[in-house]
Design a protein around this motif. Sequence first.
Motif, PDB file in Angstrom:
ATOM      1  N   UNK A  46       0.850  -1.188   0.000  1.00 23.46           N
ATOM      2  CA  UNK A  46       0.000   0.000   0.000  1.00 23.46           C
ATOM      3  C   UNK A  46       0.886   1.238   0.000  1.00 23.46           C
ATOM      4  N   UNK A  47       0.641   2.148  -0.927  1.00 20.18           N
ATOM      5  CA  UNK A  47       1.436   3.360  -1.058  1.00 20.18           C
ATOM      6  C   UNK A  47       0.614   4.577  -0.634  1.00 20.18           C
ATOM      7  N   UNK A  48       1.129   5.310   0.344  1.00 13.22           N
ATOM      8  CA  UNK A  48       0.418   6.504   0.802  1.00 13.22           C
ATOM      9  C   UNK A  48       0.428   7.593  -0.256  1.00 13.22           C
ATOM     10  N   UNK A  49       1.534   7.663  -1.019  1.00 12.79           N
ATOM     11  CA  UNK A  49       1.644   8.623  -2.124  1.00 12.79           C
ATOM     12  C   UNK A  49       2.852   8.246  -2.966  1.00 12.79           C
ATOM     13  N   UNK A  50       3.122   9.022  -3.999  1.00 12.04           N
ATOM     14  CA  UNK A  50       4.083   8.601  -5.014  1.00 12.04           C
ATOM     15  C   UNK A  50       5.343   9.451  -5.070  1.00 12.04           C
ATOM     16  N   UNK A  51       5.684  10.124  -4.012  1.00  9.28           N
ATOM     17  CA  UNK A  51       7.007  10.734  -3.954  1.00  9.28           C
ATOM     18  C   UNK A  51       8.054   9.624  -3.865  1.00  9.28           C
ATOM     19  N   UNK A  52       9.246   9.844  -4.448  1.00  8.02           N
ATOM     20  CA  UNK A  52      10.223   8.757  -4.563  1.00  8.02           C
ATOM     21  C   UNK A  52      10.584   8.084  -3.251  1.00  8.02           C
ATOM     22  N   UNK A  53      10.647   8.859  -2.156  1.00 12.59           N
ATOM     23  CA  UNK A  53      11.074   8.266  -0.892  1.00 12.59           C
ATOM     24  C   UNK A  53      10.020   7.357  -0.270  1.00 12.59           C
ATOM     25  N   UNK A  54       8.879   7.216  -0.937  1.00 14.22           N
ATOM     26  CA  UNK A  54       7.833   6.333  -0.429  1.00 14.22           C
ATOM     27  C   UNK A  54       7.476   5.192  -1.386  1.00 14.22           C
ATOM     28  N   UNK A  55       8.021   5.191  -2.597  1.00 12.59           N
ATOM     29  CA  UNK A  55       7.524   4.198  -3.558  1.00 12.59           C
ATOM     30  C   UNK A  55       8.566   3.549  -4.451  1.00 12.59           C
ATOM     31  N   UNK A  56       9.774   4.086  -4.575  1.00 10.44           N
ATOM     32  CA  UNK A  56      10.644   3.653  -5.674  1.00 10.44           C
ATOM     33  C   UNK A  56      11.141   2.221  -5.555  1.00 10.44           C
ATOM     34  N   UNK A  57      11.198   1.646  -4.352  1.00  5.83           N
ATOM     35  CA  UNK A  57      11.677   0.262  -4.268  1.00  5.83           C
ATOM     36  C   UNK A  57      10.623  -0.761  -4.681  1.00  5.83           C
ATOM     37  N   UNK A  58       9.435  -0.301  -5.072  1.00  9.09           N
ATOM     38  CA  UNK A  58       8.517  -1.215  -5.754  1.00  9.09           C
ATOM     39  C   UNK A  58       9.180  -1.739  -7.030  1.00  9.09           C
ATOM     40  N   UNK A  59       9.984  -0.914  -7.668  1.00  4.86           N
ATOM     41  CA  UNK A  59      10.707  -1.359  -8.867  1.00  4.86           C
ATOM     42  C   UNK A  59      11.658  -2.508  -8.527  1.00  4.86           C
ATOM     43  N   UNK A  60      12.374  -2.413  -7.416  1.00  2.00           N
ATOM     44  CA  UNK A  60      13.274  -3.481  -6.992  1.00  2.00           C
ATOM     45  C   UNK A  60      12.487  -4.753  -6.669  1.00  2.00           C
ATOM     46  N   UNK A  61      11.355  -4.588  -5.978  1.00  2.86           N
ATOM     47  CA  UNK A  61      10.498  -5.742  -5.689  1.00  2.86           C
ATOM     48  C   UNK A  61      10.071  -6.432  -6.976  1.00  2.86           C
ATOM     49  N   UNK A  62       9.737  -5.640  -7.977  1.00  3.71           N
ATOM     50  CA  UNK A  62       9.263  -6.216  -9.230  1.00  3.71           C
ATOM     51  C   UNK A  62      10.350  -7.014  -9.934  1.00  3.71           C
ATOM     52  N   UNK A  63      11.589  -6.534  -9.877  1.00  2.75           N
ATOM     53  CA  UNK A  63      12.697  -7.291 -10.465  1.00  2.75           C
ATOM     54  C   UNK A  63      12.805  -8.665  -9.803  1.00  2.75           C
ATOM     55  N   UNK A  64      12.738  -8.692  -8.473  1.00  2.00           N
ATOM     56  CA  UNK A  64      12.789  -9.965  -7.776  1.00  2.00           C
ATOM     57  C   UNK A  64      11.624 -10.868  -8.127  1.00  2.00           C
ATOM     58  N   UNK A  65      10.431 -10.296  -8.179  1.00  2.00           N
ATOM     59  CA  UNK A  65       9.232 -11.088  -8.447  1.00  2.00           C
ATOM     60  C   UNK A  65       9.246 -11.723  -9.827  1.00  2.00           C
ATOM     61  N   UNK A  66       9.939 -11.076 -10.780  1.00  2.00           N
ATOM     62  CA  UNK A  66       9.976 -11.582 -12.153  1.00  2.00           C
ATOM     63  C   UNK A  66      11.209 -12.425 -12.456  1.00  2.00           C
ATOM     64  N   UNK A  67      12.355 -12.125 -11.784  1.00  2.00           N
ATOM     65  CA  UNK A  67      13.612 -12.686 -12.259  1.00  2.00           C
ATOM     66  C   UNK A  67      14.445 -13.411 -11.205  1.00  2.00           C
ATOM     67  N   UNK A  68      14.060 -13.407  -9.937  1.00  2.00           N
ATOM     68  CA  UNK A  68      14.798 -14.160  -8.918  1.00  2.00           C
ATOM     69  C   UNK A  68      14.746 -15.662  -9.243  1.00  2.00           C
ATOM     70  N   UNK A  69      15.680 -16.452  -8.703  1.00  2.00           N
ATOM     71  CA  UNK A  69      15.670 -17.894  -8.992  1.00  2.00           C
ATOM     72  C   UNK A  69      14.359 -18.589  -8.654  1.00  2.00           C
ATOM     73  N   UNK A  70      13.635 -18.078  -7.643  1.00  2.00           N
ATOM     74  CA  UNK A  70      12.350 -18.694  -7.279  1.00  2.00           C
ATOM     75  C   UNK A  70      11.162 -17.967  -7.907  1.00  2.00           C
ATOM     76  N   UNK A  71      11.432 -17.106  -8.888  1.00  2.00           N
ATOM     77  CA  UNK A  71      10.339 -16.410  -9.603  1.00  2.00           C
ATOM     78  C   UNK A  71       9.616 -17.399 -10.510  1.00  2.00           C
ATOM     79  N   UNK A  72       8.372 -17.072 -10.866  1.00  2.00           N
ATOM     80  CA  UNK A  72       7.638 -15.860 -10.492  1.00  2.00           C
ATOM     81  C   UNK A  72       7.065 -15.959  -9.086  1.00  2.00           C
ATOM     82  N   UNK A  73       7.096 -14.818  -8.388  1.00  2.00           N
ATOM     83  CA  UNK A  73       6.466 -14.761  -7.080  1.00  2.00           C
ATOM     84  C   UNK A  73       4.960 -14.588  -7.250  1.00  2.00           C
ATOM     85  N   UNK A  74       4.178 -14.944  -6.226  1.00  2.00           N
ATOM     86  CA  UNK A  74       2.721 -14.781  -6.342  1.00  2.00           C
ATOM     87  C   UNK A  74       2.347 -13.322  -6.634  1.00  2.00           C
TER      88      UNK A  74
END
Length: 248
Positions: free
Chosen positions: A56-84
Motif C-alpha cells: 500500500x502506497x500513501x503517495x508517489x514521492x520517490x522516498x515512499x515508492x521507488x523500491x517497488x521497482x526493486x520488488x518487481x525485479x525480484x518477483x519476475x527474475x529471482x531464482x524462485x520467480x515468479x512470485x505470487x
Amino acid sequence: MDLTIIGCSGSASGPGNPASSYLVRHDGFALLLDMGPGAFGGLWGELHPRELDAIALSHLHPDHCLDVCAFNVGALYAPDAPWPRIPLFGPAHTRARLTAAYEPVPGDESEWAVDFVTWQPVQRIGPFTVSLVPARHSTEAYSLRLDADGASLVYSGDTGPSPDLVDLARGADVLLAEASFIHSDDLPADSHLSARQAAEHATAAGVRTLVLTHVPPWHSPEEAYAEARPHFDGDLVLARPGLTVPLA
C-alpha cells in the motif's frame, strides 16, 4: 497486529536506514505500507519479499515508492520467480508513475508482477479494514487507518497539520506519524509535520502510543523526541529499522 519498521528515514534514505517502509502483520497476513529506497533490501531481514500479501502506497514521492521497482525485479527474475501476484494499492496514476521509473522493455505488457488497485475511502485488505483521508501534502497523498480485531494503527503518511488526521486517529492504539521538521512558527502548511505537531495531533486524537518517523538524515531523531515529549503524555517511541511495536 504487529508493526515492524523496515525504514524510517524521511525524504531520503539515511545511514543504515531505508526510506519510509512499514510492515504490518495480523493473522498471517503481511501488508507493507510504502516502499522507499532501501526498503526492498531491509525487508529481507523480516521475511522473504515473496511472502508479502499486499503493498500500500500513501503517495508517489520517490522516498515512499521507488523500491517497488526493486520488488518487481525480484518477483519476475529471482531464482524462485515468479512470485505470487499481489495487489498494490495507491493513487489512480500509480501504474504510470512507477512504469516511468521502471522503464520496462518497450511493448512488454507483462512488466508488472503486481495488480494495481486505486484507493477508495474504505476498503478491505486481507484482515484489515483500511480507511483513508486526504493528506495535506504537495501531491495526492493519504493518511491511512488500519483496523483488525479491535486493534487500530494510523499512519500519517506525509502531511501538514490536519484536523482530518486527528479525526482518523481518534482512539487508535498507535499513531505512526512523520516528524520531518524542527518546529517553528512559520512552517509551510501543506508539507510535513514537526515532531511537536505530531505530538499535538496524537494528544488531540487520544491515541495510546505515538511512534515518530520520517526524520530526515540532516536532523537528529533524539531532538525530535525531545521536542515531542512535552506535548504528549502517552507512550512515545522513536522509529528505528527492525523495531516491532505490538498492538493490543
